[in-house]
Write an enzyme that holds these catalytic residues in place. Structure first.
Site, PDB file in Angstrom:
ATOM      1  N   SER A 188       0.837  -1.196   0.000  1.00 56.12           N
ATOM      2  CA  SER A 188       0.000   0.000   0.000  1.00 56.12           C
ATOM      3  C   SER A 188       0.873   1.248   0.000  1.00 56.12           C
ATOM      4  CB  SER A 188      -0.909   0.005   1.231  1.00 56.12           C
ATOM      5  OG  SER A 188      -1.558   1.258   1.315  1.00 56.12           O
TER       6      SER A 188
ATOM      7  N   PHE B  40      -6.603   5.127   7.768  1.00 56.85           N
ATOM      8  CA  PHE B  40      -5.223   5.378   8.192  1.00 56.85           C
ATOM      9  C   PHE B  40      -4.383   4.105   8.120  1.00 56.85           C
ATOM     10  CE2 PHE B  40      -8.118   8.220  10.344  1.00 56.85           C
ATOM     11  CZ  PHE B  40      -7.549   9.462  10.118  1.00 56.85           C
ATOM     12  N   GLY B  41      -3.116   4.277   7.776  1.00 57.91           N
ATOM     13  CA  GLY B  41      -2.176   3.162   7.853  1.00 57.91           C
ATOM     14  C   GLY B  41      -1.689   3.003   9.286  1.00 57.91           C
TER      15      GLY B  41
ATOM     16  N   GLY C 236       1.048  -1.899   4.305  1.00 55.30           N
ATOM     17  CA  GLY C 236       1.649  -0.575   4.157  1.00 55.30           C
ATOM     18  C   GLY C 236       2.796  -0.399   5.118  1.00 55.30           C
TER      19      GLY C 236
ATOM     20  N   MET D  15     -12.047   4.581  -0.981  1.00 54.41           N
ATOM     21  CA  MET D  15     -12.762   4.823   0.278  1.00 54.41           C
ATOM     22  C   MET D  15     -13.480   6.158   0.138  1.00 54.41           C
ATOM     23  SD  MET D  15      -9.746   3.404   2.694  1.00 54.41           S
ATOM     24  CE  MET D  15      -8.641   3.454   1.305  1.00 54.41           C
TER      25      MET D  15
ATOM     26  N   MET E   6     -11.729  -5.557   5.393  1.00 51.64           N
ATOM     27  CA  MET E   6     -10.947  -4.571   6.146  1.00 51.64           C
ATOM     28  C   MET E   6     -10.701  -5.119   7.548  1.00 51.64           C
ATOM     29  SD  MET E   6     -10.070  -1.991   4.298  1.00 51.64           S
ATOM     30  CE  MET E   6      -9.176  -1.224   5.653  1.00 51.64           C
TER      31      MET E   6
ATOM     32  N   ASP F   1      -6.803  -6.177   4.328  1.00 56.32           N
ATOM     33  CA  ASP F   1      -6.128  -4.876   4.353  1.00 56.32           C
ATOM     34  C   ASP F   1      -6.245  -4.270   5.750  1.00 56.32           C
ATOM     35  OD1 ASP F   1      -5.109  -2.364   3.687  1.00 56.32           O
ATOM     36  OD2 ASP F   1      -6.789  -1.803   2.399  1.00 56.32           O
ATOM     37  N   GLY F   2      -5.083  -3.988   6.359  1.00 53.91           N
ATOM     38  CA  GLY F   2      -5.057  -3.308   7.658  1.00 53.91           C
ATOM     39  C   GLY F   2      -4.337  -4.121   8.714  1.00 53.91           C
ATOM     40  N   GLY F   3      -3.207  -3.589   9.167  1.00 58.95           N
ATOM     41  CA  GLY F   3      -2.467  -4.261  10.241  1.00 58.95           C
ATOM     42  C   GLY F   3      -1.847  -5.585   9.829  1.00 58.95           C
TER      43      GLY F   3
ATOM     44  N   ASP G 202      -4.784   3.658  -2.225  1.00 60.63           N
ATOM     45  CA  ASP G 202      -5.898   4.034  -1.345  1.00 60.63           C
ATOM     46  C   ASP G 202      -6.380   5.441  -1.648  1.00 60.63           C
ATOM     47  OD1 ASP G 202      -6.161   1.777   0.513  1.00 60.63           O
ATOM     48  OD2 ASP G 202      -4.145   2.313   1.152  1.00 60.63           O
TER      49      ASP G 202
ATOM     50  N   HIS H  67      -1.051  -1.332  -4.320  1.00 61.92           N
ATOM     51  CA  HIS H  67      -2.346  -0.979  -3.716  1.00 61.92           C
ATOM     52  C   HIS H  67      -2.445   0.545  -3.547  1.00 61.92           C
ATOM     53  CE1 HIS H  67      -5.902  -1.932  -1.216  1.00 61.92           C
ATOM     54  NE2 HIS H  67      -5.517  -0.928  -0.438  1.00 61.92           N
TER      55      HIS H  67
ATOM     56  N   HIS I  18      -8.277   0.953  -4.345  1.00 63.39           N
ATOM     57  CA  HIS I  18      -9.230   0.823  -3.234  1.00 63.39           C
ATOM     58  C   HIS I  18      -9.826   2.198  -2.965  1.00 63.39           C
ATOM     59  CE1 HIS I  18      -9.599  -0.052   1.401  1.00 63.39           C
ATOM     60  NE2 HIS I  18     -10.771   0.052   0.824  1.00 63.39           N
TER      61      HIS I  18
ATOM     62  N   MET J 235      -9.010   8.340  -0.678  1.00 62.29           N
ATOM     63  CA  MET J 235      -9.909   8.735   0.426  1.00 62.29           C
ATOM     64  C   MET J 235     -10.482  10.124   0.156  1.00 62.29           C
ATOM     65  SD  MET J 235      -7.532   7.630   3.625  1.00 62.29           S
ATOM     66  CE  MET J 235      -6.677   6.054   3.643  1.00 62.29           C
TER      67      MET J 235
HETATM   68  C1  DX5 Z   1      -6.382   1.840   5.384  1.00 58.45           C
HETATM   69  C2  DX5 Z   1      -5.941   1.488   3.994  1.00 58.45           C
HETATM   70  C3  DX5 Z   1      -4.816   0.537   3.972  1.00 58.45           C
HETATM   71  C4  DX5 Z   1      -3.552   0.980   4.648  1.00 58.45           C
HETATM   72  C5  DX5 Z   1      -2.989  -0.235   5.320  1.00 58.45           C
HETATM   73  O1  DX5 Z   1      -7.545   2.545   5.364  1.00 58.45           O
HETATM   74  O2  DX5 Z   1      -6.998   0.945   3.237  1.00 58.45           O
HETATM   75  O3  DX5 Z   1      -4.523   0.063   2.643  1.00 58.45           O
HETATM   76  O4  DX5 Z   1      -2.598   1.526   3.781  1.00 58.45           O
HETATM   77  O5  DX5 Z   1      -1.912   0.151   6.084  1.00 58.45           O
HETATM   78  P1  DX5 Z   1      -1.247  -0.819   7.164  1.00 58.45           P
HETATM   79  O6  DX5 Z   1      -0.740  -2.022   6.423  1.00 58.45           O
HETATM   80  O7  DX5 Z   1      -0.138   0.036   7.710  1.00 58.45           O
HETATM   81  O8  DX5 Z   1      -2.289  -1.145   8.185  1.00 58.45           O
HETATM   82 ZN    ZN Z   2      -6.488  -0.100   1.232  1.00 57.95          ZN
END
Ligand code: DX5
Ligand code: ZN
Length: 216
Positions: free
Chosen positions: A8, A143-144, A197, A68, A137, A175-177, A35, A33, A66, A37
């Protein structure tokens, strides 16, 4: 089967994006990837099409976009112009999801749908045979660098069961964490595509981290 890895770029260095895109190009990553927003659907704003035009020119990896944002169908032509492989919209952002999915497919992209942490997998029952991929998700989007929500593992298992039962060919993306530890558990639960990410871009050796994720 080895997981597909989609780094990401939200966690990349925006002052030197070309360097990070080049790193992804040279790595074992399968996709990049992206993102997008809008500050309405999620409480943050990332980047828009003027920036992504240059990202698309530099990337040799297929773009996994992606969105959002509210009313994502309005931006099908812009995402198509990027040459995106996947256009991914949120279940929660589409009143007429079935129509949006058909519009994305008609535009020549692979349609995907994302569900937020509080949206049940069972809500996908009537769309699962129409989508290329489902994104679960595993944090609240925006947020990353957030902490993985453990219940996401159950959702991956439920989605695998739904896909097997319906004969759908949909890929399961998370996606996420995602890091080495949660990534391993996700693959065991049935995930096909890992987005990461923070775990990649804040690692001492991002290319090696991608390689390790790919080897999970
Ligand atoms: C969050 C995004 C993710 C984000 C993931 O809203 O959709 O793609 O970049 O970041 P990490 O891997 O740091 O959780
Ligand atoms: Zn994403």
């Amino acid at each position: 089967m080895k997981p597909l890895i989609s780094p990401s770029i939200l966690s990349a260095n925006f002052a030197n994006l070309a360097k990070d895109i080049e790193m992804i190009n040279q790595s074992d990553a399968d996709w990049a990837h992206i993102d997008i927003m809008d500050g309405v659907f999620v409480p943050n704003i990332s980047f828009g099409f003027p920036v992504l035009k240059f990202v698309a020119e530099l990337s040799t990896k297929p773009l996994d976009v992606h969105l959002m944002i509210v009313e994502p169908q309005k931006f099908i032509p812009e995402v198509k112009a990027l040459g995106a492989h996947v256009m991914n919209v949120h279940f929660e952002a589409c009143t007429h999801l079935h129509s949006v999915i058909q519009q994305i497919r008609d535009a020549g992209m692979q349609p995907a749908v994302t569900i937020n942490p509080a949206t049940p997998v069972s809500f996908l029952e009537d769309i699962i045979n129409d989508v290329y991929m489902v994104l679960i998700m595993s944090v609240n989007p925006g947020f990353g660098g957030q902490k993985f929500i453990p219940h996401s593992l159950n959702k991956v298992r439920q989605l695998r069961e739904l896909i097997d039962r319906t004969g759908s060919k949909a890929l399961i993306q998370v996606d996420g964490g995602v890091n080495m530890e949660t990534g391993k558990a996700l693959i065991e639960a049935g995930a096909d595509v890992l987005v990461a990410g923070n775990a990649i871009f804040n690692a001492p050796d991002p290319m090696d981290t991608i390689k390790q994720l790919k080897a999970l």
